[in-house]
Design a protein around this motif. Structure first.
Motif, PDB file in Angstrom:
ATOM      1  N   PRO A  89      72.853  58.827 -81.489  1.00  0.00           N
ATOM      2  CA  PRO A  89      73.166  60.077 -80.787  1.00  0.00           C
ATOM      3  C   PRO A  89      73.793  59.785 -79.429  1.00  0.00           C
ATOM      4  O   PRO A  89      73.749  58.639 -78.946  1.00  0.00           O
ATOM      5  CB  PRO A  89      71.802  60.753 -80.643  1.00  0.00           C
ATOM      6  N   THR A  90      74.361  60.806 -78.811  1.00  0.00           N
ATOM      7  CA  THR A  90      75.051  60.628 -77.530  1.00  0.00           C
ATOM      8  C   THR A  90      74.155  59.979 -76.480  1.00  0.00           C
ATOM      9  O   THR A  90      74.598  59.131 -75.699  1.00  0.00           O
ATOM     10  CB  THR A  90      75.553  61.991 -77.013  1.00  0.00           C
ATOM     11  N   ALA A  91      72.888  60.333 -76.473  1.00  0.00           N
ATOM     12  CA  ALA A  91      71.967  59.784 -75.489  1.00  0.00           C
ATOM     13  C   ALA A  91      71.756  58.285 -75.656  1.00  0.00           C
ATOM     14  O   ALA A  91      71.274  57.612 -74.734  1.00  0.00           O
ATOM     15  CB  ALA A  91      70.622  60.502 -75.580  1.00  0.00           C
ATOM     16  N   SER A  92      72.127  57.737 -76.821  1.00  0.00           N
ATOM     17  CA  SER A  92      71.947  56.307 -77.082  1.00  0.00           C
ATOM     18  C   SER A  92      73.163  55.482 -76.684  1.00  0.00           C
ATOM     19  O   SER A  92      73.176  54.260 -76.907  1.00  0.00           O
ATOM     20  CB  SER A  92      71.636  56.075 -78.569  1.00  0.00           C
ATOM     21  N   ALA A  93      74.181  56.117 -76.107  1.00  0.00           N
ATOM     22  CA  ALA A  93      75.390  55.394 -75.713  1.00  0.00           C
ATOM     23  C   ALA A  93      75.090  54.192 -74.817  1.00  0.00           C
ATOM     24  O   ALA A  93      75.647  53.101 -75.031  1.00  0.00           O
ATOM     25  CB  ALA A  93      76.377  56.348 -75.048  1.00  0.00           C
ATOM     26  N   PRO A  94      74.216  54.325 -73.788  1.00  0.00           N
ATOM     27  CA  PRO A  94      73.907  53.157 -72.949  1.00  0.00           C
ATOM     28  C   PRO A  94      73.315  51.986 -73.725  1.00  0.00           C
ATOM     29  O   PRO A  94      73.557  50.826 -73.380  1.00  0.00           O
ATOM     30  CB  PRO A  94      72.901  53.706 -71.929  1.00  0.00           C
ATOM     31  N   TYR A  95      72.562  52.279 -74.775  1.00  0.00           N
ATOM     32  CA  TYR A  95      71.983  51.230 -75.606  1.00  0.00           C
ATOM     33  C   TYR A  95      73.092  50.392 -76.241  1.00  0.00           C
ATOM     34  O   TYR A  95      73.060  49.158 -76.195  1.00  0.00           O
ATOM     35  CB  TYR A  95      71.095  51.846 -76.686  1.00  0.00           C
ATOM     36  N   PHE A  96      74.079  51.071 -76.817  1.00  0.00           N
ATOM     37  CA  PHE A  96      75.156  50.338 -77.477  1.00  0.00           C
ATOM     38  C   PHE A  96      76.083  49.664 -76.478  1.00  0.00           C
ATOM     39  O   PHE A  96      76.665  48.612 -76.768  1.00  0.00           O
ATOM     40  CB  PHE A  96      75.932  51.280 -78.404  1.00  0.00           C
ATOM     41  N   GLU A  97      76.237  50.248 -75.295  1.00  0.00           N
ATOM     42  CA  GLU A  97      77.028  49.591 -74.257  1.00  0.00           C
ATOM     43  C   GLU A  97      76.386  48.266 -73.865  1.00  0.00           C
ATOM     44  O   GLU A  97      77.086  47.258 -73.663  1.00  0.00           O
ATOM     45  CB  GLU A  97      77.143  50.508 -73.033  1.00  0.00           C
ATOM     46  N   GLN A  98      75.062  48.229 -73.770  1.00  0.00           N
ATOM     47  CA  GLN A  98      74.373  46.992 -73.406  1.00  0.00           C
ATOM     48  C   GLN A  98      74.465  45.959 -74.532  1.00  0.00           C
ATOM     49  O   GLN A  98      74.683  44.770 -74.273  1.00  0.00           O
ATOM     50  CB  GLN A  98      72.907  47.293 -73.074  1.00  0.00           C
ATOM     51  N   ILE A  99      74.313  46.409 -75.780  1.00  0.00           N
ATOM     52  CA  ILE A  99      74.479  45.507 -76.917  1.00  0.00           C
ATOM     53  C   ILE A  99      75.886  44.926 -76.929  1.00  0.00           C
ATOM     54  O   ILE A  99      76.087  43.719 -77.132  1.00  0.00           O
ATOM     55  CB  ILE A  99      74.204  46.258 -78.239  1.00  0.00           C
ATOM     56  N   ASP A 100      76.880  45.791 -76.693  1.00  0.00           N
ATOM     57  CA  ASP A 100      78.278  45.366 -76.696  1.00  0.00           C
ATOM     58  C   ASP A 100      78.536  44.323 -75.606  1.00  0.00           C
ATOM     59  O   ASP A 100      79.211  43.310 -75.841  1.00  0.00           O
ATOM     60  CB  ASP A 100      79.184  46.592 -76.505  1.00  0.00           C
ATOM     61  N   ARG A 101      77.991  44.538 -74.413  1.00  0.00           N
ATOM     62  CA  ARG A 101      78.165  43.574 -73.320  1.00  0.00           C
ATOM     63  C   ARG A 101      77.543  42.228 -73.676  1.00  0.00           C
ATOM     64  O   ARG A 101      78.128  41.165 -73.406  1.00  0.00           O
ATOM     65  CB  ARG A 101      77.547  44.120 -72.021  1.00  0.00           C
ATOM     66  N   PHE A 102      76.376  42.267 -74.279  1.00  0.00           N
ATOM     67  CA  PHE A 102      75.702  41.024 -74.664  1.00  0.00           C
ATOM     68  C   PHE A 102      76.510  40.260 -75.711  1.00  0.00           C
ATOM     69  O   PHE A 102      76.662  39.029 -75.627  1.00  0.00           O
ATOM     70  CB  PHE A 102      74.304  41.340 -75.197  1.00  0.00           C
TER      71      PHE A 102
END
Length: 458
Positions: free
Chosen positions: A294-307
């Motif tokens: 969901p939209t609220a989980s965007a920061p989660y995927f941004e952190q995964i992507d950075r890692f």
């Protein structure tokens, strides 16, 4: 089945006769399952059976069910006409009016089937030292479990955490619904949370489309099933011998993978798959991989992507797509990706039901035993080939999973303290930040305060 109900405790004792889904067992197989001595499978059978009999449990402590039902016992008996399973002091939640729930019975038969196959065929008749031998063993176990179906590609693997918030769970159901409307079946790790949601959503869509043969496949392994008991929607359960064969099974039978928010287990799965997809041998093998929430989980995927960018490099980003807050778009992209998989399989004369063309090296197949020495020795430094680094990063997360929810891992932590993970400073800082976020977002445990089983050392 005949049953007697205990009035003093919420348990049931019963004799169960399998009806399909379990081939006749030999006397040797039954003896191995009954044998509680060295090399026997009885204790493993008991733990796995208790997990399926408590299907739908909200606990992720692998020892909880055993403490609640200390007198539970199971015995497999060989009869001239077939097999009989005797249960004593079994959880009453698996029964209704003295009769075992049909779906629970099917899962119980699957436990007996897979453990018997592992005890005889896998350990005594298979080459488990070579890459081809391990893949052949995975194929044999899946075939014996009747998972392999010669039909058009339509199986979507869904990964994600067992401990997710309500909004994320609802989102997984909505994605499952959109997949089901497009005729796609679901395969997950068989537990709660993001493993249950897509199946639940797909059931409604399949009913609307009047689909008659629905597959809700759950793939697990003995070390994890007690902490993540099968959800009630699973209608095909298979227990692989270890996490590495479980992960290979997902890649071999699935035609695409969707990743929902999760914790260390989900990160392990992402690293496993990317480590394989980044190999030159697999550069031209289509395999859709979508990260979504969901939209609220965007920061989660941004952190995964950075890692992932920091550890595996920018090339890794070409093998996955991030879609946030759009369930229909996820399903459309996955359906299109599955069509490309079909075209590729036809062109390469590869089977639809087992992905033979994907090259999985031995480093991704050998079981990793997360001892304190093995965890400290992981080579987490820059300068390595991306797929080699991914293999060790996957092991690091696998060790944390073991320390969190697997009995052997939990005992090691209780005895020797937290695992230590060493590596380059920037990589360890990113890893530590990712793990801290998992803890803060309560992605490590369903309930209770989380005590870290690891220590990151730069």
């Amino acid at each position: 089945m005949t049953a007697t109900i205990d009035t003093s405790l919420p348990t049931v004792s019963a004799h169960i006769y399998p009806r399909g889904g379990l081939d006749v067992l030999s006397r040797t197989e039954v003896a191995r399952l009954r044998d509680a001595s060295a090399g026997g499978m009885h204790d493993l059978l008991r733990r796995c059976a208790l997990a399926v009999l408590t299907s739908g449990s909200a606990s992720d402590d692998p020892r909880a069910a055993q403490e609640l039902y200390p007198d539970f016992e199971i015995e497999v008996l060989q009869q001239d006409r077939g097999v009989r399973i005797d249960l004593r002091h079994a959880p009453a939640m698996a029964f209704v009016d003295g009769e075992i729930i049909r779906g629970v019975a099917e899962l119980l038969f699957a436990v007996v089937r897979d453990l018997a196959y592992t005890a005889i065929e896998l350990t005594e008749s298979r080459d488990l030292e070579s890459s081809d031998g391990i893949t052949d063993a995975v194929f044999g176990l899946l075939r014996n479990a009747r998972i392999l179906q010669p039909s058009d590609p339509n199986l979507v693997v869904c990964w994600g955490g067992h401990s997710i918030n309500r909004d994320e769970y609802i989102y997984t159901k909505q994605v499952g619904y959109e997949l089901g409307l497009r005729g796609l079946d679901i395969c997950t790790g068989c537990g709660p949370g993001a493993m249950k949601g897509p199946m639940k959503g797909a059931t409604i869509a399949h009913a609307k489309q009047r689909k008659r043969r629905m597959r809700y496949i759950g793939i697990t392994e003995p070390g994890i099933i007690a902490a993540e008991s099968p959800n009630p929607i699973v209608n095909h359960l298979v227990i692989m011998p270890d996490i590495e064969k479980r992960l290979e099974a997902f890649v071999r039978v699935g035609h695409g993978i969707i990743v929902f928010p999760g914790g260390v287990g989900t990160a392990e799965e992402i690293l496993y798959l990317l480590g394989i997809l980044l190999r030159e041998e697999n550069a031209h093998v289509p395999f859709p991989l979508i990260l979504t929430g969901p939209t609220a989980s965007a920061p989660y995927f941004e952190q995964i992507d950075r890692f992932l960018r920091l550890t595996l490099g920018e090339a890794a980003t070409s093998r996955y797509e991030i879609i946030v807050g759009d369930c229909a778009a996820v399903a459309k992209r996955m359906a299109a990706g599955v069509r490309k998989v079909r075209e590729h399989r036809i062109a390469q004369k590869d089977s639809f039901f087992f992905n033979w063309s994907m090259d999985i090296p031995l480093a991704f197949q050998r079981p990793f035993v997360p001892s304190h020495e093995a965890m400290a020795a992981l080579d987490l430094h820059h300068g390595r080939k991306p797929h080699e680094l991914a293999a060790d990063l996957r092991r690091a997360f696998s060790g944390i999973v073991a320390g969190n929810v697997k009995e052997d891992g939990m005992r090691r932590i209780e005895q020797f303290g937290p695992f230590e993970i060493h590596g380059d400073a920037d990589m360890m800082q990113s890893l530590d930040a990712l793990l801290r976020a998992f803890v803060e977002q309560r992605r490590m445990k369903i309930s209770g305060e989380y005590k870290p089983c690891y220590r990151v050392v730069a």
